[in-house]
Scaffold this active site. Structure first.
Site, mmCIF file in Angstrom:
data_model
loop_
_atom_site.group_PDB
_atom_site.id
_atom_site.type_symbol
_atom_site.label_atom_id
_atom_site.label_comp_id
_atom_site.label_asym_id
_atom_site.label_seq_id
_atom_site.Cartn_x
_atom_site.Cartn_y
_atom_site.Cartn_z
ATOM 1 N N HIS A 18 -2.457 -0.583 3.415
ATOM 2 C CA HIS A 18 -3.728 0.015 2.972
ATOM 3 C C HIS A 18 -3.951 1.352 3.694
ATOM 4 O O HIS A 18 -4.362 2.336 3.079
ATOM 5 C CB HIS A 18 -4.918 -0.895 3.333
ATOM 6 N N LYS A 42 -14.227 -16.319 -4.023
ATOM 7 C CA LYS A 42 -12.899 -16.349 -3.409
ATOM 8 C C LYS A 42 -13.027 -16.737 -1.943
ATOM 9 O O LYS A 42 -13.852 -16.171 -1.228
ATOM 10 C CB LYS A 42 -12.288 -14.944 -3.543
ATOM 11 N N ARG A 91 2.665 -1.407 -5.568
ATOM 12 C CA ARG A 91 3.821 -1.831 -4.759
ATOM 13 C C ARG A 91 4.957 -2.171 -5.715
ATOM 14 O O ARG A 91 5.225 -1.446 -6.646
ATOM 15 C CB ARG A 91 3.434 -3.015 -3.878
ATOM 16 N N SER A 129 -1.890 -8.546 2.072
ATOM 17 C CA SER A 129 -2.730 -9.308 3.001
ATOM 18 C C SER A 129 -2.358 -10.790 2.933
ATOM 19 O O SER A 129 -2.277 -11.461 3.959
ATOM 20 C CB SER A 129 -4.207 -9.142 2.640
HETATM 21 O O1 PNS Z 1 -7.466 -6.079 -3.118
HETATM 22 P P1 PNS Z 1 -7.630 -6.691 -4.482
HETATM 23 O O2 PNS Z 1 -8.102 -8.124 -4.345
HETATM 24 O O3 PNS Z 1 -6.395 -6.553 -5.315
HETATM 25 O O4 PNS Z 1 -8.810 -5.880 -5.225
HETATM 26 C C1 PNS Z 1 -9.239 -6.226 -6.505
HETATM 27 C C2 PNS Z 1 -10.539 -5.473 -6.889
HETATM 28 C C3 PNS Z 1 -11.612 -5.666 -5.842
HETATM 29 C C4 PNS Z 1 -10.246 -3.997 -7.030
HETATM 30 C C5 PNS Z 1 -11.002 -6.026 -8.269
HETATM 31 O O5 PNS Z 1 -11.005 -7.418 -8.232
HETATM 32 C C6 PNS Z 1 -12.386 -5.543 -8.706
HETATM 33 O O6 PNS Z 1 -12.585 -4.382 -8.961
HETATM 34 N N1 PNS Z 1 -13.351 -6.485 -8.785
HETATM 35 C C7 PNS Z 1 -14.723 -6.214 -9.194
HETATM 36 C C8 PNS Z 1 -14.996 -6.713 -10.619
HETATM 37 C C9 PNS Z 1 -14.371 -5.756 -11.620
HETATM 38 O O7 PNS Z 1 -14.890 -4.681 -11.852
HETATM 39 N N2 PNS Z 1 -13.183 -6.119 -12.167
HETATM 40 C C10 PNS Z 1 -12.356 -5.274 -13.020
HETATM 41 C C11 PNS Z 1 -12.754 -5.212 -14.439
HETATM 42 S S1 PNS Z 1 -13.231 -6.719 -15.185
#
Ligand code: PNS
Length: 167
Positions: A18, A42, A91, A129
């Protein structure tokens, strides 16, 4: 005001992957808002406060980084902050489909907001992570994959000495 991007994620916990992404993002954007998702469904290892603190300490050398939290839709948060770019790292191949879907959905929800992808540093191509937590849980040495304070926190959480390992 300059160019701004939001770098969203769970950051449970922040990894060197990150940090590498944020540093490279700063070559494109004047400011980056690191936005931690408040996800009540989660199960996270670290609380929101712990995740925020670890990010803030790891990023304190940058004056143009802000750490914030959000809930609900990412595009709504971006609009509220008046930011038009979402930064994500890619990645290995496995990330592509999920990221593609998410970017398409985000664009459908708000076409003013663009997703920007950077390839992750080669060194971090297979780290996440989740895999780091898994290794740390069973005493694997992950000291070169996370900032020092995260390493200490992981040791505390799992309460076991880490074994020596090599790359
Ligand atoms: O580190 P991650 O868990 O891969 O991050 C995922 C994240 C936080 C970017 C994604 O889950 C997110 O944006 N969640 C908020 C809800 C949302 O807008 N989802 C995408 C469109 S439905």
């Amino acid at each position: 005001m300059g160019t701004i991007a939001i770098y969203p994620g769970s950051f449970d916990p922040v990894t060197n992957g990150h940090l590498d992404m944020i540093e490279r993002g700063l070559k494109l954007f004047d400011r980056i808002i690191v936005a931690i998702l408040i996800n009540l469904d989660k199960d996270s290892l670290f609380s929101l406060e712990e995740r925020t603190e670890m990010l803030e300490i790891s990023l304190k050398r940058f004056s143009n980084i802000e750490v914030d939290t959000f809930d609900g839709l990412l595009v709504d948060y971006a609009a509220k902050r008046n930011v038009h770019a979402i930064l994500r790292g890619l990645r290995a191949l496995s990330d592509f489909e999920y990221e593609f879907q998410m970017a398409m959905m985000n664009r459908r929800l708000n076409k003013e907001i663009q997703s920007v992808f950077l390839m992750t540093g080669l060194r971090w191509i297979f780290t996440s992570s989740s895999i780091i937590k898994e290794a740390a849980k069973f005493g694997g040495n992950i000291s070169d994959m996370v900032p020092q304070l995260v390493y200490e926190k992981l040791k505390e959480k799992f309460n076991r000495p880490t074994k020596m390992g090599s790359d």
